[in-house]
Every structure is written in structure tokens, then in C-alpha cells.
Write an enzyme that holds these catalytic residues in place. Structure first.
Site, PDB file in Angstrom:
ATOM      1  N   THR A  98      -0.742  23.412  38.090  1.00 52.78           N
ATOM      2  CA  THR A  98      -0.968  22.296  37.604  1.00 52.78           C
ATOM      3  C   THR A  98      -0.288  20.958  38.207  1.00 52.78           C
ATOM      4  OG1 THR A  98      -1.001  23.130  35.251  1.00 52.78           O
ATOM      5  CG2 THR A  98      -0.456  21.003  35.410  1.00 52.78           C
ATOM      6  N   LYS A 173      -7.158  19.856  32.923  1.00 51.90           N
ATOM      7  CA  LYS A 173      -5.874  20.406  32.152  1.00 51.90           C
ATOM      8  C   LYS A 173      -5.026  19.152  31.706  1.00 51.90           C
ATOM      9  CE  LYS A 173      -2.203  23.256  31.892  1.00 51.90           C
ATOM     10  NZ  LYS A 173      -1.632  23.850  32.981  1.00 51.90           N
ATOM     11  N   LYS A 241       7.007  18.156  32.927  1.00 49.45           N
ATOM     12  CA  LYS A 241       6.305  17.913  34.311  1.00 49.45           C
ATOM     13  C   LYS A 241       4.850  17.420  34.044  1.00 49.45           C
ATOM     14  CE  LYS A 241       4.479  20.925  36.644  1.00 49.45           C
ATOM     15  NZ  LYS A 241       3.397  21.600  37.080  1.00 49.45           N
TER      16      LYS A 241
END
Length: 294
Positions: A98, A173, A241
Site C-alpha cells: 500500500t 485502496k 500510514k
């Protein structure tokens, strides 16, 4: 059977690489920054280990990576002893990290110039999805490259979709994390309210989970949330994050994300409570701390 390499044997990658070999039947070479992890994987699953990302990628048809962030990804691709320098013409690099859409586009350009394919392919489903080979994989890249990569990716996935050109997997995502952030906060508030109202949380969830309020988070996390158990699942540090990436992209494209920005700050509060490695469902712990319930 294809020759595959997997770079990054963390919580997710360790199991994903295993499915490539055991379910997919592919010949797999692994690399991990901490060599002992790669040695343990080879001892458990067979295959081979490599000393560098380049060593793992050499002669591979498909090279997978699942590392921490943009900088880690650049290090294992275009850095010293990176995979890109060793990849053969026509091979495909599949990035399950990611990361940002910008780094996906950057690496796609580099790959095309060198004569091999690139797919950004972040995943959703958490550690349980990786263990069970049931991840959702959101891909960005050229359709022809995706069509070649999809059957191999399916070794560890229940759903694999092409969302658009390079970077589109990462953007999808981000949408996933936006939705989860708001959903988990809403579920936390609902359980907190039910407790304060003197309701039986299990009975409440049993009813409302069958209606419009139902979700994966509700089904899979309400019991541990009610019990105050958070030492499992997708860590708060990881979610922050991801949300940093989301909010940075929103600044670039002008999207208004007030709830996401607020929940990000709530997760900062959980970190300050000592919950950096707690599951994302620990937003409830923050509410209970404020109310003095625990």
C-alpha cells in the site's frame, strides 16, 4: 508453473508467498530484509532464498513485493541491488504494497522503459485474508499485462480487479481505507452507546447485523471490541500510514475528507494511549477512555 519471486515476508507477504508456491504451484524464490525470515520461509515451504532483491528477481517471470512504504518500495526496486536491474524482458512486477499512486506511476514508467510490465496491486483483507488466501486485490496497469498476471495473483486472492491505468490500484485502496475509517468509528460509537444504554451488545449486534448496518467489521470485530481485546489484526500504525497517503492525495485532487481527517486524529489519540500495534477497532478504547469506562 511460473518462476516467481516474492520480496518482503512480513505479516502479509509470508503467507502470500506460501500460497504462490503451495496453491499456485509456482517455483518461488524469496527475499526479506531480515534474512532469518526468508530462511524460516524456505525451511517451511521449500523454494529458495536470495541475498538481495536482484538475486530473487533474476530469471523470474513474475516478481511480487509487499513492503512498508514508498521509500521501502524504491529501495527494493530501483535502489542498490534492486529487483528492476535484474528483471528480464517481458517479466511482470506486481507490487502489493500500500503506497502512493505517484510511486506506482513512477515505477510503471521505469518498467516500461526497461521492457517489462508493472502492476500496482494493493490488497485488502488483513492477515486473516493473507493466511486464507482470500485477499481482495485492486490493480492498476495495462490490460494486457494484467491479464497475464491475474491467474498468478489469484493464488492468494478471492477477488482480483483491474481498476484502470498505473496508480489506479493504489487510488482504489485509498477509497477502501476511507470507507473503513468512517465505518469503524461508527461501529465504535454504536457499541459504546449500547453499553452506556445498558443494552446487551451481543443481542444488539445479532439483530442489526442482519440489516442495513451490517458490515464485515461488525461481524468480525464486535466480540473483541466488546471484550476490550485489540492485540490482533490491522495495526493502528499501519492505518495511520495509509491515511497519510489518502489525505495527501486528497490535498492534491481537491477531495474533501472531513470524517477521514477526524478519524486519523482519533487514531493518533490511540497511538498516544499505547495502542500503536492495536487493531484498528481500538477506536472504541479511545471512547471508553474518554468516558472513564475502562
Amino acid at each position: 508453473m511460473a518462476k516467481a519471486a516474492f520480496i518482503g515476508l512480513g505479516v502479509m507477504g509470508y503467507h502470500m508467498a506460501a500460497h504462490l508456491k503451495n496453491r499456485g504451484g509456482h517455483e518461488v524464490t524469496v527475499y526479506n530484509r531480515t534474512a532469518a525470515k526468508a530462511d524460516a520461509w524456505v525451511a517451511e515451504h521449500g523454494g529458495a532464498g536470495a541475498d538481495t532483491p536482484a538475486g530473487a528477481a533474476a530469471d523470474a517471470d513474475f516478481v511480487f513485493a509487499c513492503v512498508g512504504n514508498d521509500d521501502d518500495l524504491r529501495a527494493v526496486t530501483t535502489g542498490a541491488d534492486g529487483a528492476f536491474a535484474a528483471m528480464k524482458k517481458g517479466a511482470i512486477f506486481i507490487d502489493n504494497t500500500t503506497a502512493s499512486a505517484a510511486v506506482a506511476r513512477e515505477l510503471d514508467d521505469t518498467a516500461k522503459a526497461a521492457g517489462f510490465g508493472f502492476i500496482d496491486a494493493p490488497v485488502s483483507g488483513g492477515e486473516a485474508g493473507a493466511v486464507n488466501g482470500a485477499l481482495t486485490v485492486m490493480c492498476g496497469g495495462d490490460p494486457g499485462v494484467f491479464d497475464r498476471a491475474k491467474p498468478v495473483i489469484e493464488s492468494y486472492a478471492k477477488m482480483v480487479g483491474l481498476m484502470g491505468p498505473a496508480g489506479s490500484g493504489q487510488l482504489t485502496k485509498m477509497v477502501n481505507q476511507i470507507c473503513i475509517a468512517g465505518l469503524v468509528q461508527g461501529l465504535s460509537e454504536g457499541i459504546h452507546f449500547a453499553k452506556r444504554a445498558g443494552l446487551d451488545v451481543e443481542a444488539v449486534i445479532d439483530v442489526i447485523s442482519k440489516g442495513a448496518a451490517g458490515s464485515w467489521q461488525m461481524e468480525n470485530r464486535h466480540k473483541t471490541m466488546d471484550a476490550g481485546e485489540y492485540d490482533h489484526g490491522f495495526a493502528v500504525d499501519w492505518m495511520r500510514k495509509d491515511l497519510e497517503i489518502v489525505l495527501s492525495e486528497a490535498d492534491r485532487n481537491g477531495a474533501g475528507l472531513p470524517v477521514t481527517a477526524l478519524v486519523d486524529q482519533f487514531y493518533k489519540d490511540v497511538q498516544n494511549m499505547g495502542g500503536r500495534r492495536w487493531d484498528t477497532s481500538s477506536l472504541l478504547a479511545r471512547l471508553e477512555r474518554i468516558a472513564g469506562d475502562r
